[in-house]
Design a protein around this motif. Structure first.
Motif, PDB file in Angstrom:
ATOM      1  N   ARG A  50       0.829  -1.204   0.000  1.00  0.00           N
ATOM      2  CA  ARG A  50       0.000   0.000   0.000  1.00  0.00           C
ATOM      3  C   ARG A  50       0.864   1.255   0.000  1.00  0.00           C
ATOM      4  O   ARG A  50       1.809   1.370   0.757  1.00  0.00           O
ATOM      5  CB  ARG A  50      -0.903   0.023   1.232  1.00  0.00           C
ATOM      6  N   PHE A  51       0.484   2.202  -0.860  1.00  0.00           N
ATOM      7  CA  PHE A  51       1.203   3.477  -0.837  1.00  0.00           C
ATOM      8  C   PHE A  51       0.767   4.283   0.372  1.00  0.00           C
ATOM      9  O   PHE A  51       1.517   5.096   0.892  1.00  0.00           O
ATOM     10  CB  PHE A  51       0.931   4.268  -2.115  1.00  0.00           C
ATOM     11  N   ASN A  52      -0.466   4.076   0.806  1.00  0.00           N
ATOM     12  CA  ASN A  52      -1.004   4.783   1.962  1.00  0.00           C
ATOM     13  C   ASN A  52      -1.205   3.818   3.111  1.00  0.00           C
ATOM     14  O   ASN A  52      -2.284   3.290   3.295  1.00  0.00           O
ATOM     15  CB  ASN A  52      -2.374   5.374   1.600  1.00  0.00           C
ATOM     16  N   PRO A  53      -0.168   3.534   3.881  1.00  0.00           N
ATOM     17  CA  PRO A  53      -0.366   2.573   4.956  1.00  0.00           C
ATOM     18  C   PRO A  53      -1.350   3.122   5.978  1.00  0.00           C
ATOM     19  O   PRO A  53      -1.375   4.323   6.237  1.00  0.00           O
ATOM     20  CB  PRO A  53       1.027   2.415   5.562  1.00  0.00           C
ATOM     21  N   PRO A  54      -2.202   2.263   6.563  1.00  0.00           N
ATOM     22  CA  PRO A  54      -3.175   2.744   7.549  1.00  0.00           C
ATOM     23  C   PRO A  54      -2.462   3.250   8.799  1.00  0.00           C
ATOM     24  O   PRO A  54      -1.359   2.816   9.111  1.00  0.00           O
ATOM     25  CB  PRO A  54      -4.010   1.499   7.857  1.00  0.00           C
ATOM     26  N   LEU A  55      -3.116   4.170   9.490  1.00  0.00           N
ATOM     27  CA  LEU A  55      -2.558   4.718  10.726  1.00  0.00           C
ATOM     28  C   LEU A  55      -2.705   3.693  11.847  1.00  0.00           C
ATOM     29  O   LEU A  55      -3.805   3.389  12.290  1.00  0.00           O
ATOM     30  CB  LEU A  55      -3.292   6.016  11.085  1.00  0.00           C
ATOM     31  N   GLU A  56      -1.588   3.129  12.254  1.00  0.00           N
ATOM     32  CA  GLU A  56      -1.575   2.099  13.291  1.00  0.00           C
ATOM     33  C   GLU A  56      -0.399   2.389  14.208  1.00  0.00           C
ATOM     34  O   GLU A  56       0.469   3.171  13.847  1.00  0.00           O
ATOM     35  CB  GLU A  56      -1.324   0.719  12.664  1.00  0.00           C
ATOM     36  N   PRO A  57      -0.350   1.734  15.370  1.00  0.00           N
ATOM     37  CA  PRO A  57       0.803   1.973  16.250  1.00  0.00           C
ATOM     38  C   PRO A  57       2.137   1.819  15.521  1.00  0.00           C
ATOM     39  O   PRO A  57       3.033   2.649  15.657  1.00  0.00           O
ATOM     40  CB  PRO A  57       0.641   0.904  17.333  1.00  0.00           C
ATOM     41  N   LYS A  58       2.255   0.777  14.674  1.00  0.00           N
ATOM     42  CA  LYS A  58       3.573   0.556  14.075  1.00  0.00           C
ATOM     43  C   LYS A  58       3.857   1.495  12.899  1.00  0.00           C
ATOM     44  O   LYS A  58       4.990   1.593  12.448  1.00  0.00           O
ATOM     45  CB  LYS A  58       3.746  -0.906  13.662  1.00  0.00           C
ATOM     46  N   THR A  59       2.826   2.167  12.385  1.00  0.00           N
ATOM     47  CA  THR A  59       3.087   3.120  11.305  1.00  0.00           C
ATOM     48  C   THR A  59       3.071   4.556  11.826  1.00  0.00           C
ATOM     49  O   THR A  59       3.137   5.505  11.049  1.00  0.00           O
ATOM     50  CB  THR A  59       2.037   3.002  10.181  1.00  0.00           C
ATOM     51  N   LEU A  60       2.971   4.689  13.148  1.00  0.00           N
ATOM     52  CA  LEU A  60       2.877   6.015  13.756  1.00  0.00           C
ATOM     53  C   LEU A  60       4.070   6.892  13.378  1.00  0.00           C
ATOM     54  O   LEU A  60       3.914   8.081  13.102  1.00  0.00           O
ATOM     55  CB  LEU A  60       2.801   5.858  15.280  1.00  0.00           C
ATOM     56  N   LEU A  61       5.239   6.294  13.334  1.00  0.00           N
ATOM     57  CA  LEU A  61       6.448   7.072  13.056  1.00  0.00           C
ATOM     58  C   LEU A  61       6.412   7.623  11.627  1.00  0.00           C
ATOM     59  O   LEU A  61       6.782   8.771  11.381  1.00  0.00           O
ATOM     60  CB  LEU A  61       7.689   6.196  13.270  1.00  0.00           C
ATOM     61  N   ILE A  62       5.931   6.793  10.674  1.00  0.00           N
ATOM     62  CA  ILE A  62       5.867   7.246   9.286  1.00  0.00           C
ATOM     63  C   ILE A  62       4.960   8.464   9.172  1.00  0.00           C
ATOM     64  O   ILE A  62       5.305   9.469   8.561  1.00  0.00           O
ATOM     65  CB  ILE A  62       5.302   6.135   8.368  1.00  0.00           C
ATOM     66  N   TRP A  63       3.766   8.348   9.790  1.00  0.00           N
ATOM     67  CA  TRP A  63       2.811   9.437   9.680  1.00  0.00           C
ATOM     68  C   TRP A  63       3.222  10.628  10.547  1.00  0.00           C
ATOM     69  O   TRP A  63       2.925  11.776  10.212  1.00  0.00           O
ATOM     70  CB  TRP A  63       1.423   8.957  10.091  1.00  0.00           C
ATOM     71  N   GLY A  64       3.874  10.340  11.678  1.00  0.00           N
ATOM     72  CA  GLY A  64       4.197  11.405  12.622  1.00  0.00           C
ATOM     73  C   GLY A  64       5.477  12.151  12.285  1.00  0.00           C
ATOM     74  O   GLY A  64       5.642  13.301  12.693  1.00  0.00           O
ATOM     75  N   ALA A  65       6.369  11.507  11.511  1.00  0.00           N
ATOM     76  CA  ALA A  65       7.689  12.087  11.274  1.00  0.00           C
ATOM     77  C   ALA A  65       7.648  13.517  10.714  1.00  0.00           C
ATOM     78  O   ALA A  65       8.366  14.386  11.210  1.00  0.00           O
ATOM     79  CB  ALA A  65       8.512  11.176  10.367  1.00  0.00           C
ATOM     80  N   PRO A  66       6.787  13.806   9.707  1.00  0.00           N
ATOM     81  CA  PRO A  66       6.770  15.176   9.184  1.00  0.00           C
ATOM     82  C   PRO A  66       6.426  16.201  10.269  1.00  0.00           C
ATOM     83  O   PRO A  66       7.044  17.269  10.329  1.00  0.00           O
ATOM     84  CB  PRO A  66       5.677  15.141   8.119  1.00  0.00           C
ATOM     85  N   PHE A  67       5.470  15.855  11.143  1.00  0.00           N
ATOM     86  CA  PHE A  67       5.082  16.790  12.197  1.00  0.00           C
ATOM     87  C   PHE A  67       6.200  16.924  13.229  1.00  0.00           C
ATOM     88  O   PHE A  67       6.471  18.011  13.731  1.00  0.00           O
ATOM     89  CB  PHE A  67       3.787  16.310  12.861  1.00  0.00           C
ATOM     90  N   LEU A  68       6.861  15.808  13.488  1.00  0.00           N
ATOM     91  CA  LEU A  68       7.987  15.813  14.414  1.00  0.00           C
ATOM     92  C   LEU A  68       9.074  16.762  13.906  1.00  0.00           C
ATOM     93  O   LEU A  68       9.617  17.587  14.656  1.00  0.00           O
ATOM     94  CB  LEU A  68       8.551  14.392  14.504  1.00  0.00           C
ATOM     95  N   VAL A  69       9.365  16.630  12.610  1.00  0.00           N
ATOM     96  CA  VAL A  69      10.406  17.480  12.022  1.00  0.00           C
ATOM     97  C   VAL A  69       9.957  18.939  12.037  1.00  0.00           C
ATOM     98  O   VAL A  69      10.749  19.842  12.327  1.00  0.00           O
ATOM     99  CB  VAL A  69      10.712  17.020  10.575  1.00  0.00           C
ATOM    100  N   LEU A  70       8.676  19.179  11.789  1.00  0.00           N
ATOM    101  CA  LEU A  70       8.135  20.536  11.807  1.00  0.00           C
ATOM    102  C   LEU A  70       8.323  21.163  13.193  1.00  0.00           C
ATOM    103  O   LEU A  70       8.822  22.275  13.337  1.00  0.00           O
ATOM    104  CB  LEU A  70       6.649  20.500  11.439  1.00  0.00           C
ATOM    105  N   VAL A  71       7.930  20.411  14.228  1.00  0.00           N
ATOM    106  CA  VAL A  71       8.054  20.910  15.595  1.00  0.00           C
ATOM    107  C   VAL A  71       9.522  21.190  15.926  1.00  0.00           C
ATOM    108  O   VAL A  71       9.869  22.229  16.492  1.00  0.00           O
ATOM    109  CB  VAL A  71       7.450  19.893  16.600  1.00  0.00           C
ATOM    110  N   LEU A  72      10.373  20.255  15.517  1.00  0.00           N
ATOM    111  CA  LEU A  72      11.805  20.417  15.760  1.00  0.00           C
ATOM    112  C   LEU A  72      12.318  21.695  15.114  1.00  0.00           C
ATOM    113  O   LEU A  72      13.061  22.481  15.717  1.00  0.00           O
ATOM    114  CB  LEU A  72      12.549  19.203  15.200  1.00  0.00           C
ATOM    115  N   GLY A  73      11.884  21.919  13.855  1.00  0.00           N
ATOM    116  CA  GLY A  73      12.300  23.116  13.125  1.00  0.00           C
ATOM    117  C   GLY A  73      11.837  24.385  13.823  1.00  0.00           C
ATOM    118  O   GLY A  73      12.604  25.342  13.977  1.00  0.00           O
TER     119      GLY A  73
END
Lengths: 179, 146
Positions: free
Chosen positions: B98-121
């Motif tokens: 799947r190109f769009n993996p469902p939001l699950e505990p184990k995919t949290l990092l994939i979906w969360g990473a952009p926001f994490l980087v944004l906050v860091l910036g």
């Protein structure tokens, strides 16, 4: 103090990441199979050599066996053929061949010319069995245990070394567990 | 000026045709029901062709992709839900299909990473700006007689 440590920590983190990610030995196209630990998908197809004879993996139930996916269009399958013949001579486990995206006549000719390492060769006419097994290329080799579960998948040409290192220990372990 | 026109035409033709061929891959034509056809197009765009891993099965012309498209078409015609089709694929090929993996505990990092980087910036910029605002304004012309 941590002004100095932070770049260093970032450097170490990146170095570890790249050492893993850029490792030339890692095959980036080899995907983990979700089938591992699950029941092997059953199939009932016709024999490559004789369209009137059925080949079903149900016939191998209770045994440890391997399923080798191949096609005559696949250069890597030619590479591994010698290794498969060697494995067949050892008579450790039955080898079921699964002919994938191919013509029956081509496959027949291949086996007649290069030798036939397979206990049975199933002909996957329309690719449905391959989809059930999550096949996306060839060669792929699956190991199924006595309980009918897929316990290992190897994506790449088989070699005697791979057979020794990856398959034989797993086959022995599966037999111990099943006994 | 005029000599550039043929080149421009070629560039335009290439650019405009880039969006077209996706549907031409289906030898069997469209599904009769336009609703099913729309679902079919959406689903096949979200399924990765595992042979050429950055293409969707909607865009790829390898045999596996066409086998998988047939599978999707058949399941749609049989009245199966989108989830059932995606489950069918992930059961066999794993989440990677799947190109769009469902939001699950184990995919949290994939979906969360952009926001994490944004906050860091934001944090980094905030710190830099605050430090600079405390610094003396040394680029102003020194006060003195003109």
């Amino acid at each position: 103090m941590w002004k100095f440590l932070l770049p260093f920590a970032v450097f170490v983190a990146l170095a570890v990441l790249f050492a893993f990610g850029l490792n030339p030995k890692r095959d980036i196209h080899a995907l983990p199979s979700p089938l591992i630990g699950k029941a092997a998908p059953s199939f009932s197809l016709t024999d490559v050599m004789d369209p009137n004879r059925a080949v079903s993996n149900a016939a191998f139930k209770g045994q440890v066996y391997i399923v080798n996916v191949w096609g005559t269009w696949c250069e890597a399958c030619r590479q591994e053929h010698e290794a498969l013949l060697g494995i067949a001579r050892q008579q450790v486990v039955p080898i079921i061949g699964l002919v994938y995206m191919d013509q029956r006549d081509n496959a027949k000719e291949w086996l007649e010319q290069l030798g036939n390492p397979y206990t049975a060769v199933a002909f996957d006419t329309d690719g449905r069995t391959a989809i059930d097994w999550g096949v996306y290329g060839a060669p792929e080799t699956f190991l199924v245990d006595g309980q009918g579960r897929v316990i290992y998948k190897f994506i790449s040409p088989m070699t005697p070394e791979v057979w020794q290192r990856e398959f034989l220990p797993r086959i022995a372990a599966a037999r111990r567990a099943g006994a | 000026m005029n000599s550039k026109l043929p080149l421009l035409a070629v560039v335009l033709a290439v650019c405009l045709s880039a969006g077209v061929p996706a549907r031409a891959l289906d030898a069997n034509g469209q599904l009769e029901d336009p609703v099913l056809q729309a679902r079919y197009e959406r689903i096949t765009k979200d399924l990765r062709c595992l042979v050429c891993q950055n293409e969707s099965i909607a865009d790829s012309n390898v045999e596996l992709a066409s086998d998988l498209r047939r599978q999707v078409r058949e399941m749609l015609s049989a009245g199966q839900s989108d989830d059932a089709i995606f489950d069918f694929m992930t059961d066999r090929y794993g989440e990677f299909v799947r190109f769009n993996p469902p939001l699950e505990p184990k995919t949290l990092l994939i979906w969360g990473a952009p926001f994490l980087v944004l906050v860091l910036g934001v944090v980094i910029i905030f710190r830099i700006v605050r430090r600079r605002s405390r610094m003396p304004l040394d680029d102003e012309p020194a006060p003195g007689p003109l």
